[in-house]
Design a protein around this motif. Structure first.
Motif, PDB file in Angstrom:
ATOM      1  N   THR A  10       0.950  -1.320   0.115  1.00 39.90           N
ATOM      2  CA  THR A  10      -0.142   0.098   0.171  1.00 39.90           C
ATOM      3  C   THR A  10       1.473   1.274  -0.031  1.00 39.90           C
ATOM      4  O   THR A  10       2.146   0.937   0.383  1.00 39.90           O
ATOM      5  CB  THR A  10      -0.987   0.064   1.196  1.00 39.90           C
ATOM      6  OG1 THR A  10      -0.207   0.126   2.686  1.00 39.90           O
ATOM      7  CG2 THR A  10      -1.862  -1.649   1.295  1.00 39.90           C
ATOM      8  N   GLU A  12       0.740   3.456   1.934  1.00 43.68           N
ATOM      9  CA  GLU A  12       1.261   3.682   3.417  1.00 43.68           C
ATOM     10  C   GLU A  12       2.455   2.815   3.913  1.00 43.68           C
ATOM     11  O   GLU A  12       3.410   3.062   4.800  1.00 43.68           O
ATOM     12  CB  GLU A  12      -0.137   3.595   4.338  1.00 43.68           C
ATOM     13  CG  GLU A  12      -1.051   4.462   4.283  1.00 43.68           C
ATOM     14  CD  GLU A  12      -2.273   4.272   3.273  1.00 43.68           C
ATOM     15  OE1 GLU A  12      -2.868   4.652   2.912  1.00 43.68           O
ATOM     16  OE2 GLU A  12      -1.575   2.711   2.741  1.00 43.68           O
ATOM     17  N   LEU A  88       0.509   5.219   7.954  1.00 45.79           N
ATOM     18  CA  LEU A  88      -1.186   5.306   8.133  1.00 45.79           C
ATOM     19  C   LEU A  88      -1.835   6.575   7.904  1.00 45.79           C
ATOM     20  O   LEU A  88      -1.425   6.918   6.852  1.00 45.79           O
ATOM     21  CB  LEU A  88      -1.249   6.389  10.041  1.00 45.79           C
ATOM     22  CG  LEU A  88      -1.298   6.478  10.813  1.00 45.79           C
ATOM     23  CD1 LEU A  88      -1.143   7.310  11.719  1.00 45.79           C
ATOM     24  CD2 LEU A  88      -1.200   4.723  11.587  1.00 45.79           C
ATOM     25  N   ARG A  89      -3.294   5.992   7.101  1.00 44.53           N
ATOM     26  CA  ARG A  89      -3.870   6.784   5.942  1.00 44.53           C
ATOM     27  C   ARG A  89      -4.288   7.775   6.805  1.00 44.53           C
ATOM     28  O   ARG A  89      -4.584   8.120   7.830  1.00 44.53           O
ATOM     29  CB  ARG A  89      -5.687   5.362   5.637  1.00 44.53           C
ATOM     30  CG  ARG A  89      -4.949   4.148   5.166  1.00 44.53           C
ATOM     31  CD  ARG A  89      -6.230   4.021   4.923  1.00 44.53           C
ATOM     32  NE  ARG A  89      -7.075   3.527   6.234  1.00 44.53           N
ATOM     33  CZ  ARG A  89      -7.286   1.721   6.386  1.00 44.53           C
ATOM     34  NH1 ARG A  89      -6.844   0.725   5.941  1.00 44.53           N
ATOM     35  NH2 ARG A  89      -8.427   2.631   7.970  1.00 44.53           N
ATOM     36  N   ARG A  90      -4.128   8.752   5.578  1.00 42.69           N
ATOM     37  CA  ARG A  90      -4.801  10.111   5.554  1.00 42.69           C
ATOM     38  C   ARG A  90      -6.712   9.319   5.868  1.00 42.69           C
ATOM     39  O   ARG A  90      -7.214   8.989   5.463  1.00 42.69           O
ATOM     40  CB  ARG A  90      -5.219  11.004   4.413  1.00 42.69           C
ATOM     41  CG  ARG A  90      -3.562  10.914   4.623  1.00 42.69           C
ATOM     42  CD  ARG A  90      -3.264  12.466   3.210  1.00 42.69           C
ATOM     43  NE  ARG A  90      -2.210  12.775   3.017  1.00 42.69           N
ATOM     44  CZ  ARG A  90      -1.507  13.257   3.869  1.00 42.69           C
ATOM     45  NH1 ARG A  90      -1.784  14.125   4.830  1.00 42.69           N
ATOM     46  NH2 ARG A  90      -0.161  13.473   3.327  1.00 42.69           N
ATOM     47  N   ARG A  91      -7.461  10.640   6.521  1.00 41.13           N
ATOM     48  CA  ARG A  91      -8.936  10.317   7.200  1.00 41.13           C
ATOM     49  C   ARG A  91      -9.294  11.383   7.369  1.00 41.13           C
ATOM     50  O   ARG A  91      -9.182  12.215   7.058  1.00 41.13           O
ATOM     51  CB  ARG A  91      -8.496   9.267   9.020  1.00 41.13           C
ATOM     52  CG  ARG A  91      -7.748   8.128   9.108  1.00 41.13           C
ATOM     53  CD  ARG A  91      -7.994   7.533   9.774  1.00 41.13           C
ATOM     54  NE  ARG A  91      -7.911   6.333  10.358  1.00 41.13           N
ATOM     55  CZ  ARG A  91      -7.880   5.422  10.129  1.00 41.13           C
ATOM     56  NH1 ARG A  91      -9.165   4.978   9.280  1.00 41.13           N
ATOM     57  NH2 ARG A  91      -7.280   3.680  10.124  1.00 41.13           N
ATOM     58  N   GLY A 100      -7.159   3.371  13.342  1.00 43.87           N
ATOM     59  CA  GLY A 100      -7.415   2.275  12.452  1.00 43.87           C
ATOM     60  C   GLY A 100      -6.473   1.370  14.053  1.00 43.87           C
ATOM     61  O   GLY A 100      -5.644   1.377  14.847  1.00 43.87           O
ATOM     62  N   LYS A 118       2.276   9.132   7.216  1.00 44.87           N
ATOM     63  CA  LYS A 118       1.581   8.912   6.264  1.00 44.87           C
ATOM     64  C   LYS A 118       2.001   9.967   5.114  1.00 44.87           C
ATOM     65  O   LYS A 118       3.319   9.915   4.867  1.00 44.87           O
ATOM     66  CB  LYS A 118       0.784  10.508   6.929  1.00 44.87           C
ATOM     67  CG  LYS A 118       0.136  10.525   7.309  1.00 44.87           C
ATOM     68  CD  LYS A 118      -1.991  11.431   7.931  1.00 44.87           C
ATOM     69  CE  LYS A 118      -1.050  12.517   7.910  1.00 44.87           C
ATOM     70  NZ  LYS A 118      -1.976  13.357   8.669  1.00 44.87           N
TER      71      LYS A 118
END
Length: 119
Positions: A10, A12, A88-91, A100, A118
């Motif tokens: 991914t 990330e 970490l994903r952007r949220r 998460g 990120k």
């Protein structure tokens, strides 16, 4: 002592790996890479090994069990790691209220500092 990071395809995961390589170079320490897929193709692992070797980082690639959070914490504990790097994903604003579950487990159970990045 070493830096522990997971290997995921991914954005990330790629950002975490790149940051972990940079940290290992700066600190002059080794890198422990835990694969997220226990059945990762050999070609993929060979390409990863070549990338890490060309970066001049002492490294060891370990097969994970499929539970990456558990694998990272266990590896960091067993190998007395100095750092764990995670992506970490952007949220969305609402999503920021909930971290998460894997990242949360790592942050709460890690035996060493955790660097979250990120893409």
């Amino acid at each position: 002592m070493a830096i522990v990071v997971g290997h995921l395809g991914t954005p990330e995961g790629k950002e975490a790996l790149g940051t972990a390589v940079s940290e290992a170079q700066q600190r002059g320490t080794g890198l422990l890479v835990v694969t997220s897929d226990p059945a990762a193709p050999a070609e993929e692992l060979e390409a990863l090994q070549a990338r890490l070797t060309s970066a001049g980082v002492e490294n060891r690639i370990m097969a994970g069990t499929g539970d990456l959070a558990e694998d990272l914490v266990r590896t960091a504990t067993e190998d007395d790691a100095e750092l764990i790097v995670i992506g970490l994903r952007r949220r969305s604003p609402v999503g920021k209220l909930i971290l998460g579950s894997g990242a949360q487990r790592i942050l709460l159970e890690a035996p060493c500092p955790v660097l979250a990045v990120k893409p």
